[in-house]
Design a protein around this motif. Structure first.
Motif, PDB file in Angstrom:
ATOM      1  N   GLU A  43       0.809  -1.419   0.019  1.00  0.00           N
ATOM      2  CA  GLU A  43      -0.008   0.149  -0.164  1.00  0.00           C
ATOM      3  C   GLU A  43       0.972   1.309   0.061  1.00  0.00           C
ATOM      4  OE1 GLU A  43      -2.496  -0.570   3.398  1.00  0.00           O
ATOM      5  OE2 GLU A  43      -3.709  -2.036   2.420  1.00  0.00           O
ATOM      6  N   LYS A  44       2.127   1.106   0.745  1.00  0.00           N
ATOM      7  CA  LYS A  44       2.781   2.323   0.648  1.00  0.00           C
ATOM      8  C   LYS A  44       3.802   2.410  -0.497  1.00  0.00           C
ATOM      9  CE  LYS A  44       3.200   2.290   5.989  1.00  0.00           C
ATOM     10  NZ  LYS A  44       4.121   1.976   7.048  1.00  0.00           N
ATOM     11  N   GLY A  45       3.387   1.499  -1.524  1.00  0.00           N
ATOM     12  CA  GLY A  45       4.171   1.505  -2.684  1.00  0.00           C
ATOM     13  C   GLY A  45       5.660   1.023  -2.819  1.00  0.00           C
ATOM     14  N   ARG A  46       6.013  -0.012  -1.816  1.00  0.00           N
ATOM     15  CA  ARG A  46       7.437  -0.425  -1.856  1.00  0.00           C
ATOM     16  C   ARG A  46       7.370  -2.027  -2.500  1.00  0.00           C
ATOM     17  NH1 ARG A  46       7.382   1.459   4.514  1.00  0.00           N
ATOM     18  NH2 ARG A  46       8.119   3.467   4.112  1.00  0.00           N
ATOM     19  N   HIS A  47       8.273  -2.335  -3.054  1.00  0.00           N
ATOM     20  CA  HIS A  47       8.657  -3.637  -3.333  1.00  0.00           C
ATOM     21  C   HIS A  47       9.091  -4.377  -2.196  1.00  0.00           C
ATOM     22  CE1 HIS A  47       9.429  -6.858  -6.418  1.00  0.00           C
ATOM     23  NE2 HIS A  47      10.338  -7.265  -5.401  1.00  0.00           N
ATOM     24  N   ILE A  48       8.698  -5.651  -1.816  1.00  0.00           N
ATOM     25  CA  ILE A  48       9.273  -6.347  -0.754  1.00  0.00           C
ATOM     26  C   ILE A  48      10.152  -7.524  -1.233  1.00  0.00           C
ATOM     27  CG2 ILE A  48       8.458  -8.091   1.116  1.00  0.00           C
ATOM     28  CD1 ILE A  48       5.536  -6.667   0.581  1.00  0.00           C
ATOM     29  N   ILE A  49      11.323  -7.446  -0.528  1.00  0.00           N
ATOM     30  CA  ILE A  49      12.363  -8.642  -0.582  1.00  0.00           C
ATOM     31  C   ILE A  49      11.843  -9.247   0.785  1.00  0.00           C
ATOM     32  CG2 ILE A  49      14.669  -9.046  -0.372  1.00  0.00           C
ATOM     33  CD1 ILE A  49      13.770  -7.201  -2.558  1.00  0.00           C
ATOM     34  N   PHE A  50      11.643 -10.658   0.373  1.00  0.00           N
ATOM     35  CA  PHE A  50      11.453 -11.823   1.434  1.00  0.00           C
ATOM     36  C   PHE A  50      12.374 -12.790   1.564  1.00  0.00           C
ATOM     37  CE2 PHE A  50       8.687 -15.350   2.997  1.00  0.00           C
ATOM     38  CZ  PHE A  50       8.323 -14.913   3.997  1.00  0.00           C
TER      39      PHE A  50
END
Length: 330
Positions: free
Chosen positions: A133-140
């Motif tokens: 929602e904050k526009g961030r790409h996630i590194i999992f």
């Protein structure tokens, strides 16, 4: 506090056992079932009580054959996918969590379903949604193919999350240092390995956003801490757990990283007593999905082979309890 236990009396009953050298047995605490596993198993049992047999379970409710077989005997049927579940049957989702498409399909078919996802895994699912929602790409950070990883990556649209397992994976990431990024982690990883990967991410991406608290669950951390407490005093450590149990495999790695050999076993019958040649002190622990009855089974098997003296090595006290879903308690 480390509580000593009396030596076994098996040697008195069997001269062959008495003739063998005594074995000091250090048993880790905490060990075995965590609150999330307790809750998941109780959910299946309560569902059987409320809806009757059979209750279907998508995937292993927890990674432990003994537990799964016990639930099968009570009327649970384990399946790989929802298309194996009849339209009029209740279904439980495993503790590892599921992609959003699974409950969506269950709703479409109007299935009666109960979600046994561990609340600590659900917390990471919510964090993933907020970061997107904050526009961030996630590194999992996680292990490819593990059910928890599949479930967490399935909380967002394809392409919004990238999986890494190692520092080398971090080096290969295609993102610029100023891109909007966040990281999350699988709950059952090695505390030490994950810290190294996070440090590599923060070094390469100084503005990356992380969770306020470490995602690795309290039970995983506590069980690893207990192994660290006893491993340096042991010649060998036995870990009770399934080969597909991430947290159990990490306990083996923790011991071996400290220089103490470790063996993963599912039941006492898998013990090779040749392993005990030259072993004076043996460590014993169990992964978060292994019940205490299997620990006592292993202790009994050891006591039937060598005189043993037990001592519990305690790293933390656990009092966590998770509530059951409302549909099973109302």
């Amino acid at each position: 506090m480390n509580a000593p236990f009396p030596a076994s009396d098996a040697a008195a009953a069997d001269p062959a056992v008495a003739a063998r050298p005594p074995l000091n047995l250090l048993i880790a605490a905490p060990r075995g079932f965590c609150a999330g596993v307790d809750r998941a198993i109780e959910i299946v049992e309560k569902a059987l009580e409320r809806y009757g047999s059979p209750v279907y379970v998508r995937h292993e409710i927890v990674h432990n054959k003994y537990v799964v077989e016990g639930l099968k005997a009570k009327g649970a049927i384990f399946v790989k996918e929802l298309d194996e579940v009849p339209d009029d049957a209740p279904v439980v989702f495993s503790a590892h969590g599921v992609p959003k498409t699974v409950p969506a399909e269950a709703k479409r078919r109007q299935l009666l379903y109960v979600d046994a996802t561990c609340p600590l895994v659900s917390k990471i699912h919510r964090q993933a949604e907020r970061q997107i929602e904050k526009g961030r790409h996630i590194i999992f950070i996680g292990h490819e193919g593990h059910p928890e990883v599949i479930g967490t990556m399935g909380q967002v649209e394809p392409g919004q999350m990238t999986l890494v397992e190692t520092i080398e994976d971090v080096d290969k990431l295609p993102f610029d240092s100023d891109e909007e990024l966040a990281y999350l982690t699988q709950t059952t990883l090695s505390v030490d390995d994950t810290r190294e990967v996070i440090e590599a991410l923060e070094w390469r991406y100084p503005n990356i956003s992380g969770p306020k608290a470490e995602d690795i669950c309290y039970a995983t951390s506590n069980r690893q801490a207990a192994v660290k407490e006893l491993a340096h005093d042991c010649d060998l450590v036995l870990v009770i757990g399934a080969p597909n149990s991430s947290n159990s495999l990490r306990l083996v790695e923790v011991s071996e990283r400290l220089g103490t050999p470790a063996k993963l076993i599912q039941r006492a019958s898998e013990i090779d007593f040749a392993w005990l040649e030259g072993v004076e002190t043996l460590g014993l622990t169990a992964g978060a999905s292994a019940p205490e009855i299997l620990v006592r089974e292993v202790v009994a098997a050891l006591a039937g082979y060598r005189p043993i003296r037990e001592q519990t090595i305690t790293a933390a006290e656990e009092k966590m309890v998770f509530k059951l879903p409302r549909q099973l308690t109302e």
